[in-house]
Design a protein around this motif. Structure first.
Motif, PDB file in Angstrom:
ATOM      1  N   GLY A 190       2.866 -13.202  -4.205  1.00 12.24           N
ATOM      2  CA  GLY A 190       2.831 -12.064  -5.107  1.00 12.24           C
ATOM      3  C   GLY A 190       1.475 -11.375  -5.096  1.00 12.24           C
ATOM      4  N   LEU A 201       1.109  -9.273  -1.971  1.00  3.77           N
ATOM      5  CA  LEU A 201       1.817  -8.007  -2.083  1.00  3.77           C
ATOM      6  C   LEU A 201       1.093  -7.053  -3.015  1.00  3.77           C
ATOM      7  CD1 LEU A 201       5.535  -9.012  -2.331  1.00  3.77           C
ATOM      8  CD2 LEU A 201       4.467  -7.724  -0.544  1.00  3.77           C
ATOM      9  N   ALA A 202       0.608  -7.571  -4.142  1.00  5.11           N
ATOM     10  CA  ALA A 202       0.007  -6.676  -5.131  1.00  5.11           C
ATOM     11  C   ALA A 202      -1.384  -6.223  -4.700  1.00  5.11           C
ATOM     12  CB  ALA A 202      -0.085  -7.378  -6.488  1.00  5.11           C
ATOM     13  N   ALA A 249      -1.325  -5.534   0.121  1.00  2.00           N
ATOM     14  CA  ALA A 249      -0.417  -4.468   0.526  1.00  2.00           C
ATOM     15  C   ALA A 249      -0.389  -3.337  -0.470  1.00  2.00           C
ATOM     16  CB  ALA A 249       0.989  -5.023   0.709  1.00  2.00           C
ATOM     17  N   GLY A 250      -0.778  -3.575  -1.703  1.00  2.00           N
ATOM     18  CA  GLY A 250      -0.625  -2.547  -2.710  1.00  2.00           C
ATOM     19  C   GLY A 250      -1.893  -1.829  -3.077  1.00  2.00           C
ATOM     20  N   ALA A 251      -3.064  -2.366  -2.707  1.00  2.00           N
ATOM     21  CA  ALA A 251      -4.299  -1.677  -3.064  1.00  2.00           C
ATOM     22  C   ALA A 251      -5.239  -1.506  -1.883  1.00  2.00           C
ATOM     23  CB  ALA A 251      -5.006  -2.428  -4.197  1.00  2.00           C
ATOM     24  N   VAL A 257      -3.700   0.712   0.728  1.00  2.00           N
ATOM     25  CA  VAL A 257      -3.607   2.078   0.183  1.00  2.00           C
ATOM     26  C   VAL A 257      -4.956   2.766   0.307  1.00  2.00           C
ATOM     27  CG1 VAL A 257      -3.285   3.403  -1.930  1.00  2.00           C
ATOM     28  CG2 VAL A 257      -1.710   1.634  -1.364  1.00  2.00           C
ATOM     29  N   LEU A 272       5.126  -6.661 -10.122  1.00  2.00           N
ATOM     30  CA  LEU A 272       3.903  -5.858 -10.026  1.00  2.00           C
ATOM     31  C   LEU A 272       3.571  -5.547  -8.578  1.00  2.00           C
ATOM     32  CD1 LEU A 272       1.394  -7.337 -12.558  1.00  2.00           C
ATOM     33  CD2 LEU A 272       2.440  -5.121 -12.580  1.00  2.00           C
ATOM     34  N   SER A 299       3.708  -1.678  -6.760  1.00  2.00           N
ATOM     35  CA  SER A 299       2.518  -1.005  -6.255  1.00  2.00           C
ATOM     36  C   SER A 299       2.712  -0.499  -4.838  1.00  2.00           C
ATOM     37  CB  SER A 299       1.318  -1.938  -6.301  1.00  2.00           C
ATOM     38  OG  SER A 299       1.567  -3.051  -5.516  1.00  2.00           O
ATOM     39  N   ILE A 333      -2.986   3.648  -8.336  1.00  2.00           N
ATOM     40  CA  ILE A 333      -3.719   2.404  -8.231  1.00  2.00           C
ATOM     41  C   ILE A 333      -4.692   2.243  -9.380  1.00  2.00           C
ATOM     42  CG2 ILE A 333      -3.428   2.163  -5.775  1.00  2.00           C
ATOM     43  CD1 ILE A 333      -6.110   3.092  -5.295  1.00  2.00           C
ATOM     44  N   GLU A 366      -2.480   0.703 -12.232  1.00  2.00           N
ATOM     45  CA  GLU A 366      -1.958  -0.636 -11.990  1.00  2.00           C
ATOM     46  C   GLU A 366      -2.819  -1.700 -12.622  1.00  2.00           C
ATOM     47  OE1 GLU A 366      -0.078   0.312  -7.784  1.00  2.00           O
ATOM     48  OE2 GLU A 366      -1.718  -1.139  -7.858  1.00  2.00           O
TER      49      GLU A 366
END
Lengths: 175, 382, 108
Positions: free
Chosen positions: A56, A59-60, A63-65, A68, B134, B138, B168, B171
């Motif tokens: 998790g 991913l958070a 991959a998510g920040a 990006v 979460l 994102s 972002i 988040e």
């Protein structure tokens, strides 16, 4: 569940292809998007391996920040499409690739000639929190000093990044 | 893990995806009629009774529009972005329990006996529900970035960069405001959180267990500040007003989906409403008791149906349906609040938006975490 | 030497090979590409390969130190990616160029 070939082989194939895409794509934004794909699939593979919290977090956070940020920075730069992205020189390319190839071959040979493998543990029940609890106990009891130092390190990094990339002007500048 | 179980799981995944996609026309109808009601006008009322068939007509119109791909654009990214807009919403929606689990006794079909099953109305049940949700929500920033870049349009690029920077930033507030809930309930899993929230309001005060009998044991009474911070952050996550600067029509034409038309544009809307649905379901699960009624457990509902004369399978199925309807009522209530706020408040300026995210929500969420941690340790003991 | 049927059963060697592949591709990206940002992406691939190997060992034995170390590596790698990007942005603002062959001579 990770020992199931139906889960492992497709995910590993996509991760491998995406990593090669990072290396070989000519437009850097496509490299970044291939990196995103490999991060997301790695996150799912971590989930399948029983490290639920780390999957998790991958991913958070990754991959998510982080990716990006990579994609945003590349879009702001607006680079032209590079015709030959890979460094020139046939001999230097050959030496680089072959040295990495020798390295990979050595380790693959070492792994495949090993006679003793650790016995796989039974698959963790997906709805249990056992791995997360053990991770938390390890972080907050056994290795708490390293954890706190990590917090201080992140604070220093945040201050450093903000001070490196400040610009004069802007709506709240008082100087 | 036999064939019937795998078949049921596959059908469940398809049904959850279709549920999310098919709720979108209903939501659009509610939005158009509701906004008309707020603005003292009628809204669509020509096509069908109360304008209900309007959305079907709109969908047909979208399907028949001309497919337009701008000239200098990156065609692959341009076509991929609407597809990627759907994926995080569906993945997050599938992780949330939509009703009480229901159990089947062994039954006969096709000459075999299929054993007792215990099926959950959840796509998959990892023990780390919150962290996974979460994480995948994102990932929604990528559809915006790909749409903005792939359009080869400066306004789209600005809109996309603003939107992803906003996402972002909020988040952080989202994650931190949920840490209070984690400290309180001590578990990541949604099912356990819903199970903890039943009965009257019970807490340990000065070492003595205090019960307030007329209030349910919901999270909103323990974490009011956290609930407000979560709700505001989730507005920003799904790019809804008052945080919808990426789509600001007065400034950026239509932001990152300027160059899109027809069904591709519709998929962006499905993604946005999907995020709203996930946010409403999370709000209902964390702070308002999920699929339970206050003071009533699923077992009690099951016994009521068994008392009415249903068989074991039938009573279980009716319990699941009732709990699903309860959750959907709460979700629709929060969706109405989303729509209500959209048509009431004006839009934030971009620097006001970023200041709010970093300088207001983040410190308050940290304060909420610290206060919750102190209270939990002091009131419950070591 | 290695039969095909034994390759199909997933064991620790498969995970080590996957992590090794990611590590090798990351190294090749750093060595072969000329764009500064793509080199930073190669560093991220390196770190992910290492994370995979640590988690594989942690999964196949009963020790959990692998997950703790992966937690630290994940955090530090994300922070270091942020620093690298901030530096790259500063360099771009100054020189308008992210191609490292521009910086190969000590001049100016």
């Amino acid at each position: 569940m990770a020992n199931n070939p139906i889960v492992f082989f497709p995910l590993a194939f996509v991760i491998a292809v995406a990593a090669l895409g990072v290396l070989l794509a000519s437009n850097p934004i496509f490299s970044a998007l291939f990196l995103v794909l490999s991060m997301v699939c790695l996150g799912f593979m971590f989930l399948a391996m029983g490290a639920f919290f780390l999957g998790g977090v991958q991913l958070a956070v990754y991959a998510g920040a982080v990716t990006v940020l990579f994609v945003m920075v590349l879009m702001l730069f607006d680079l032209k499409d590079n015709a030959n992205p890979i460094a020139k020189g046939l001999l230097s390319r050959f030496l680089k690739v072959s040295s990495i190839g020798v390295f990979v071959g050595l380790i693959t040979g070492a792994v495949s000639l090993t006679k003793y493998y650790p016995v796989p543990v039974k698959a963790a029940d997906p709805s249990s929190m056992e791995s997360t609890r053990v991770l938390a106990v390890g972080l907050f009891r056994d290795y708490v000093f390293a954890f706190e130092i990590l917090g201080v390190l992140l604070l220093v990094i945040a201050i450093g990044v903000v001070s490196v990339s400040r610009i004069k002007g802007g709506t709240h500048d008082r100087a | 893990m036999d064939a019937m179980y795998i078949g049921i799981e596959i059908i469940k995944m398809v049904v959850i995806f279709l549920l999310m996609v098919q709720l979108v026309p209903i939501l659009v109808w509610i939005e158009r009629r509701g906004s008309a009601f707020i603005q003292n006008r009628f809204g669509p009322n020509r096509v069908g009774p109360l304008g209900l068939v309007q959305l079907l007509a709109d969908a047909v119109k979208f399907a028949f529009k001309e497919e337009f791909i701008p000239g200098g654009s990156y065609k692959f990214l341009f076509l991929l972005a609407p597809v990627v807009a759907l994926i995080p919403g569906v993945l997050a929606f599938a992780a949330i329990p939509l009703g009480a689990p229901f159990s089947l006794e062994p039954f006969e079909m096709f000459g075999n006996t299929w054993g007792p099953y215990d099926l959950k109305l959840q796509g998959y049940d990892y023990g780390i529900g919150i962290v996974f949700v979460l994480g995948v929500s994102s990932l929604a920033a990528y559809s915006l970035l790909m749409a903005g870049w792939g359009s080869a349009n400066k306004y789209s690029l600005f809109g996309a960069l603003r939107a992803s920077a906003q996402m972002i930033s909020y988040e952080l507030g989202l994650g931190l405001s949920l840490v209070g809930i984690l400290l309180l309930y001590g578990t990541f899993s949604f099912n356990e959180m819903i199970a903890i929230q039943d009965g009257p309001l019970t807490f340990m005060f000065m070492g003595k267990e205090t019960i307030i009998p007329f209030l349910p044991n919901w999270g909103i009474f323990y974490q009011p500040l956290g609930a407000i911070l979560f709700f505001v952050s989730v507005f920003a996550e799904s790019n809804r007003l008052p945080f919808d600067l990426p789509e600001a029509e007065a400034e950026l034409v239509a932001g990152y989906h300027t160059e899109y038309g027809g069904l591709k544009m519709n998929m962006f809307y499905i993604g946005e409403y999907g995020h709203m649905m996930v946010a409403s379901a999370l709000m209902a699960t964390f702070y308002f008791g999920g699929y339970n009624l206050p003071f009533v457990t699923p077992e009690a509902i099951n016994e009521m149906f068994t008392g009415m004369g249903f068989a074991f399978n039938g009573a279980s199925l009716m319990t699941t349906l009732v709990s699903h309807l309860i959750l959907m009522t709460k979700v629709f209530l929060f969706l109405w609040i989303f729509i209500w706020v959209r048509w009431t408040l004006p839009r934030f300026r971009y620097d006001q938006l970023m200041d709010l995210g970093w300088k207001t929500i983040l410190p308050w969420a940290l304060a909420n975490t610290v206060i919750t941690a102190f209270v939990v340790v002091l009131m419950r003991g070591a | 030497m290695i039969e095909l049927s034994s390759l199909l059963e997933v064991s620790l060697g498969h995970y080590i090979f996957l992590g090794l592949f990611l590590f090798a591709v990351g190294l090749l990206t750093i060595m072969l590409r000329k764009n500064m940002i793509v080199m930073l992406m190669g560093v991220e691939l390196l770190l992910n390969g290492v994370n995979t190997i640590f988690l594989a060992f942690s999964h196949f034995s009963s020790h959990t130190e692998g997950q703790i170390l992966v937690f630290f590596i994940l955090t530090v790698a994300a922070a270091e990616a942020g620093v690298g990007l901030a530096l790259a942005v500063s360099i771009y603002k100054e020189f308008k160029e992210v191609n490292i062959s521009f910086f190969e001579s000590l001049k100016g």
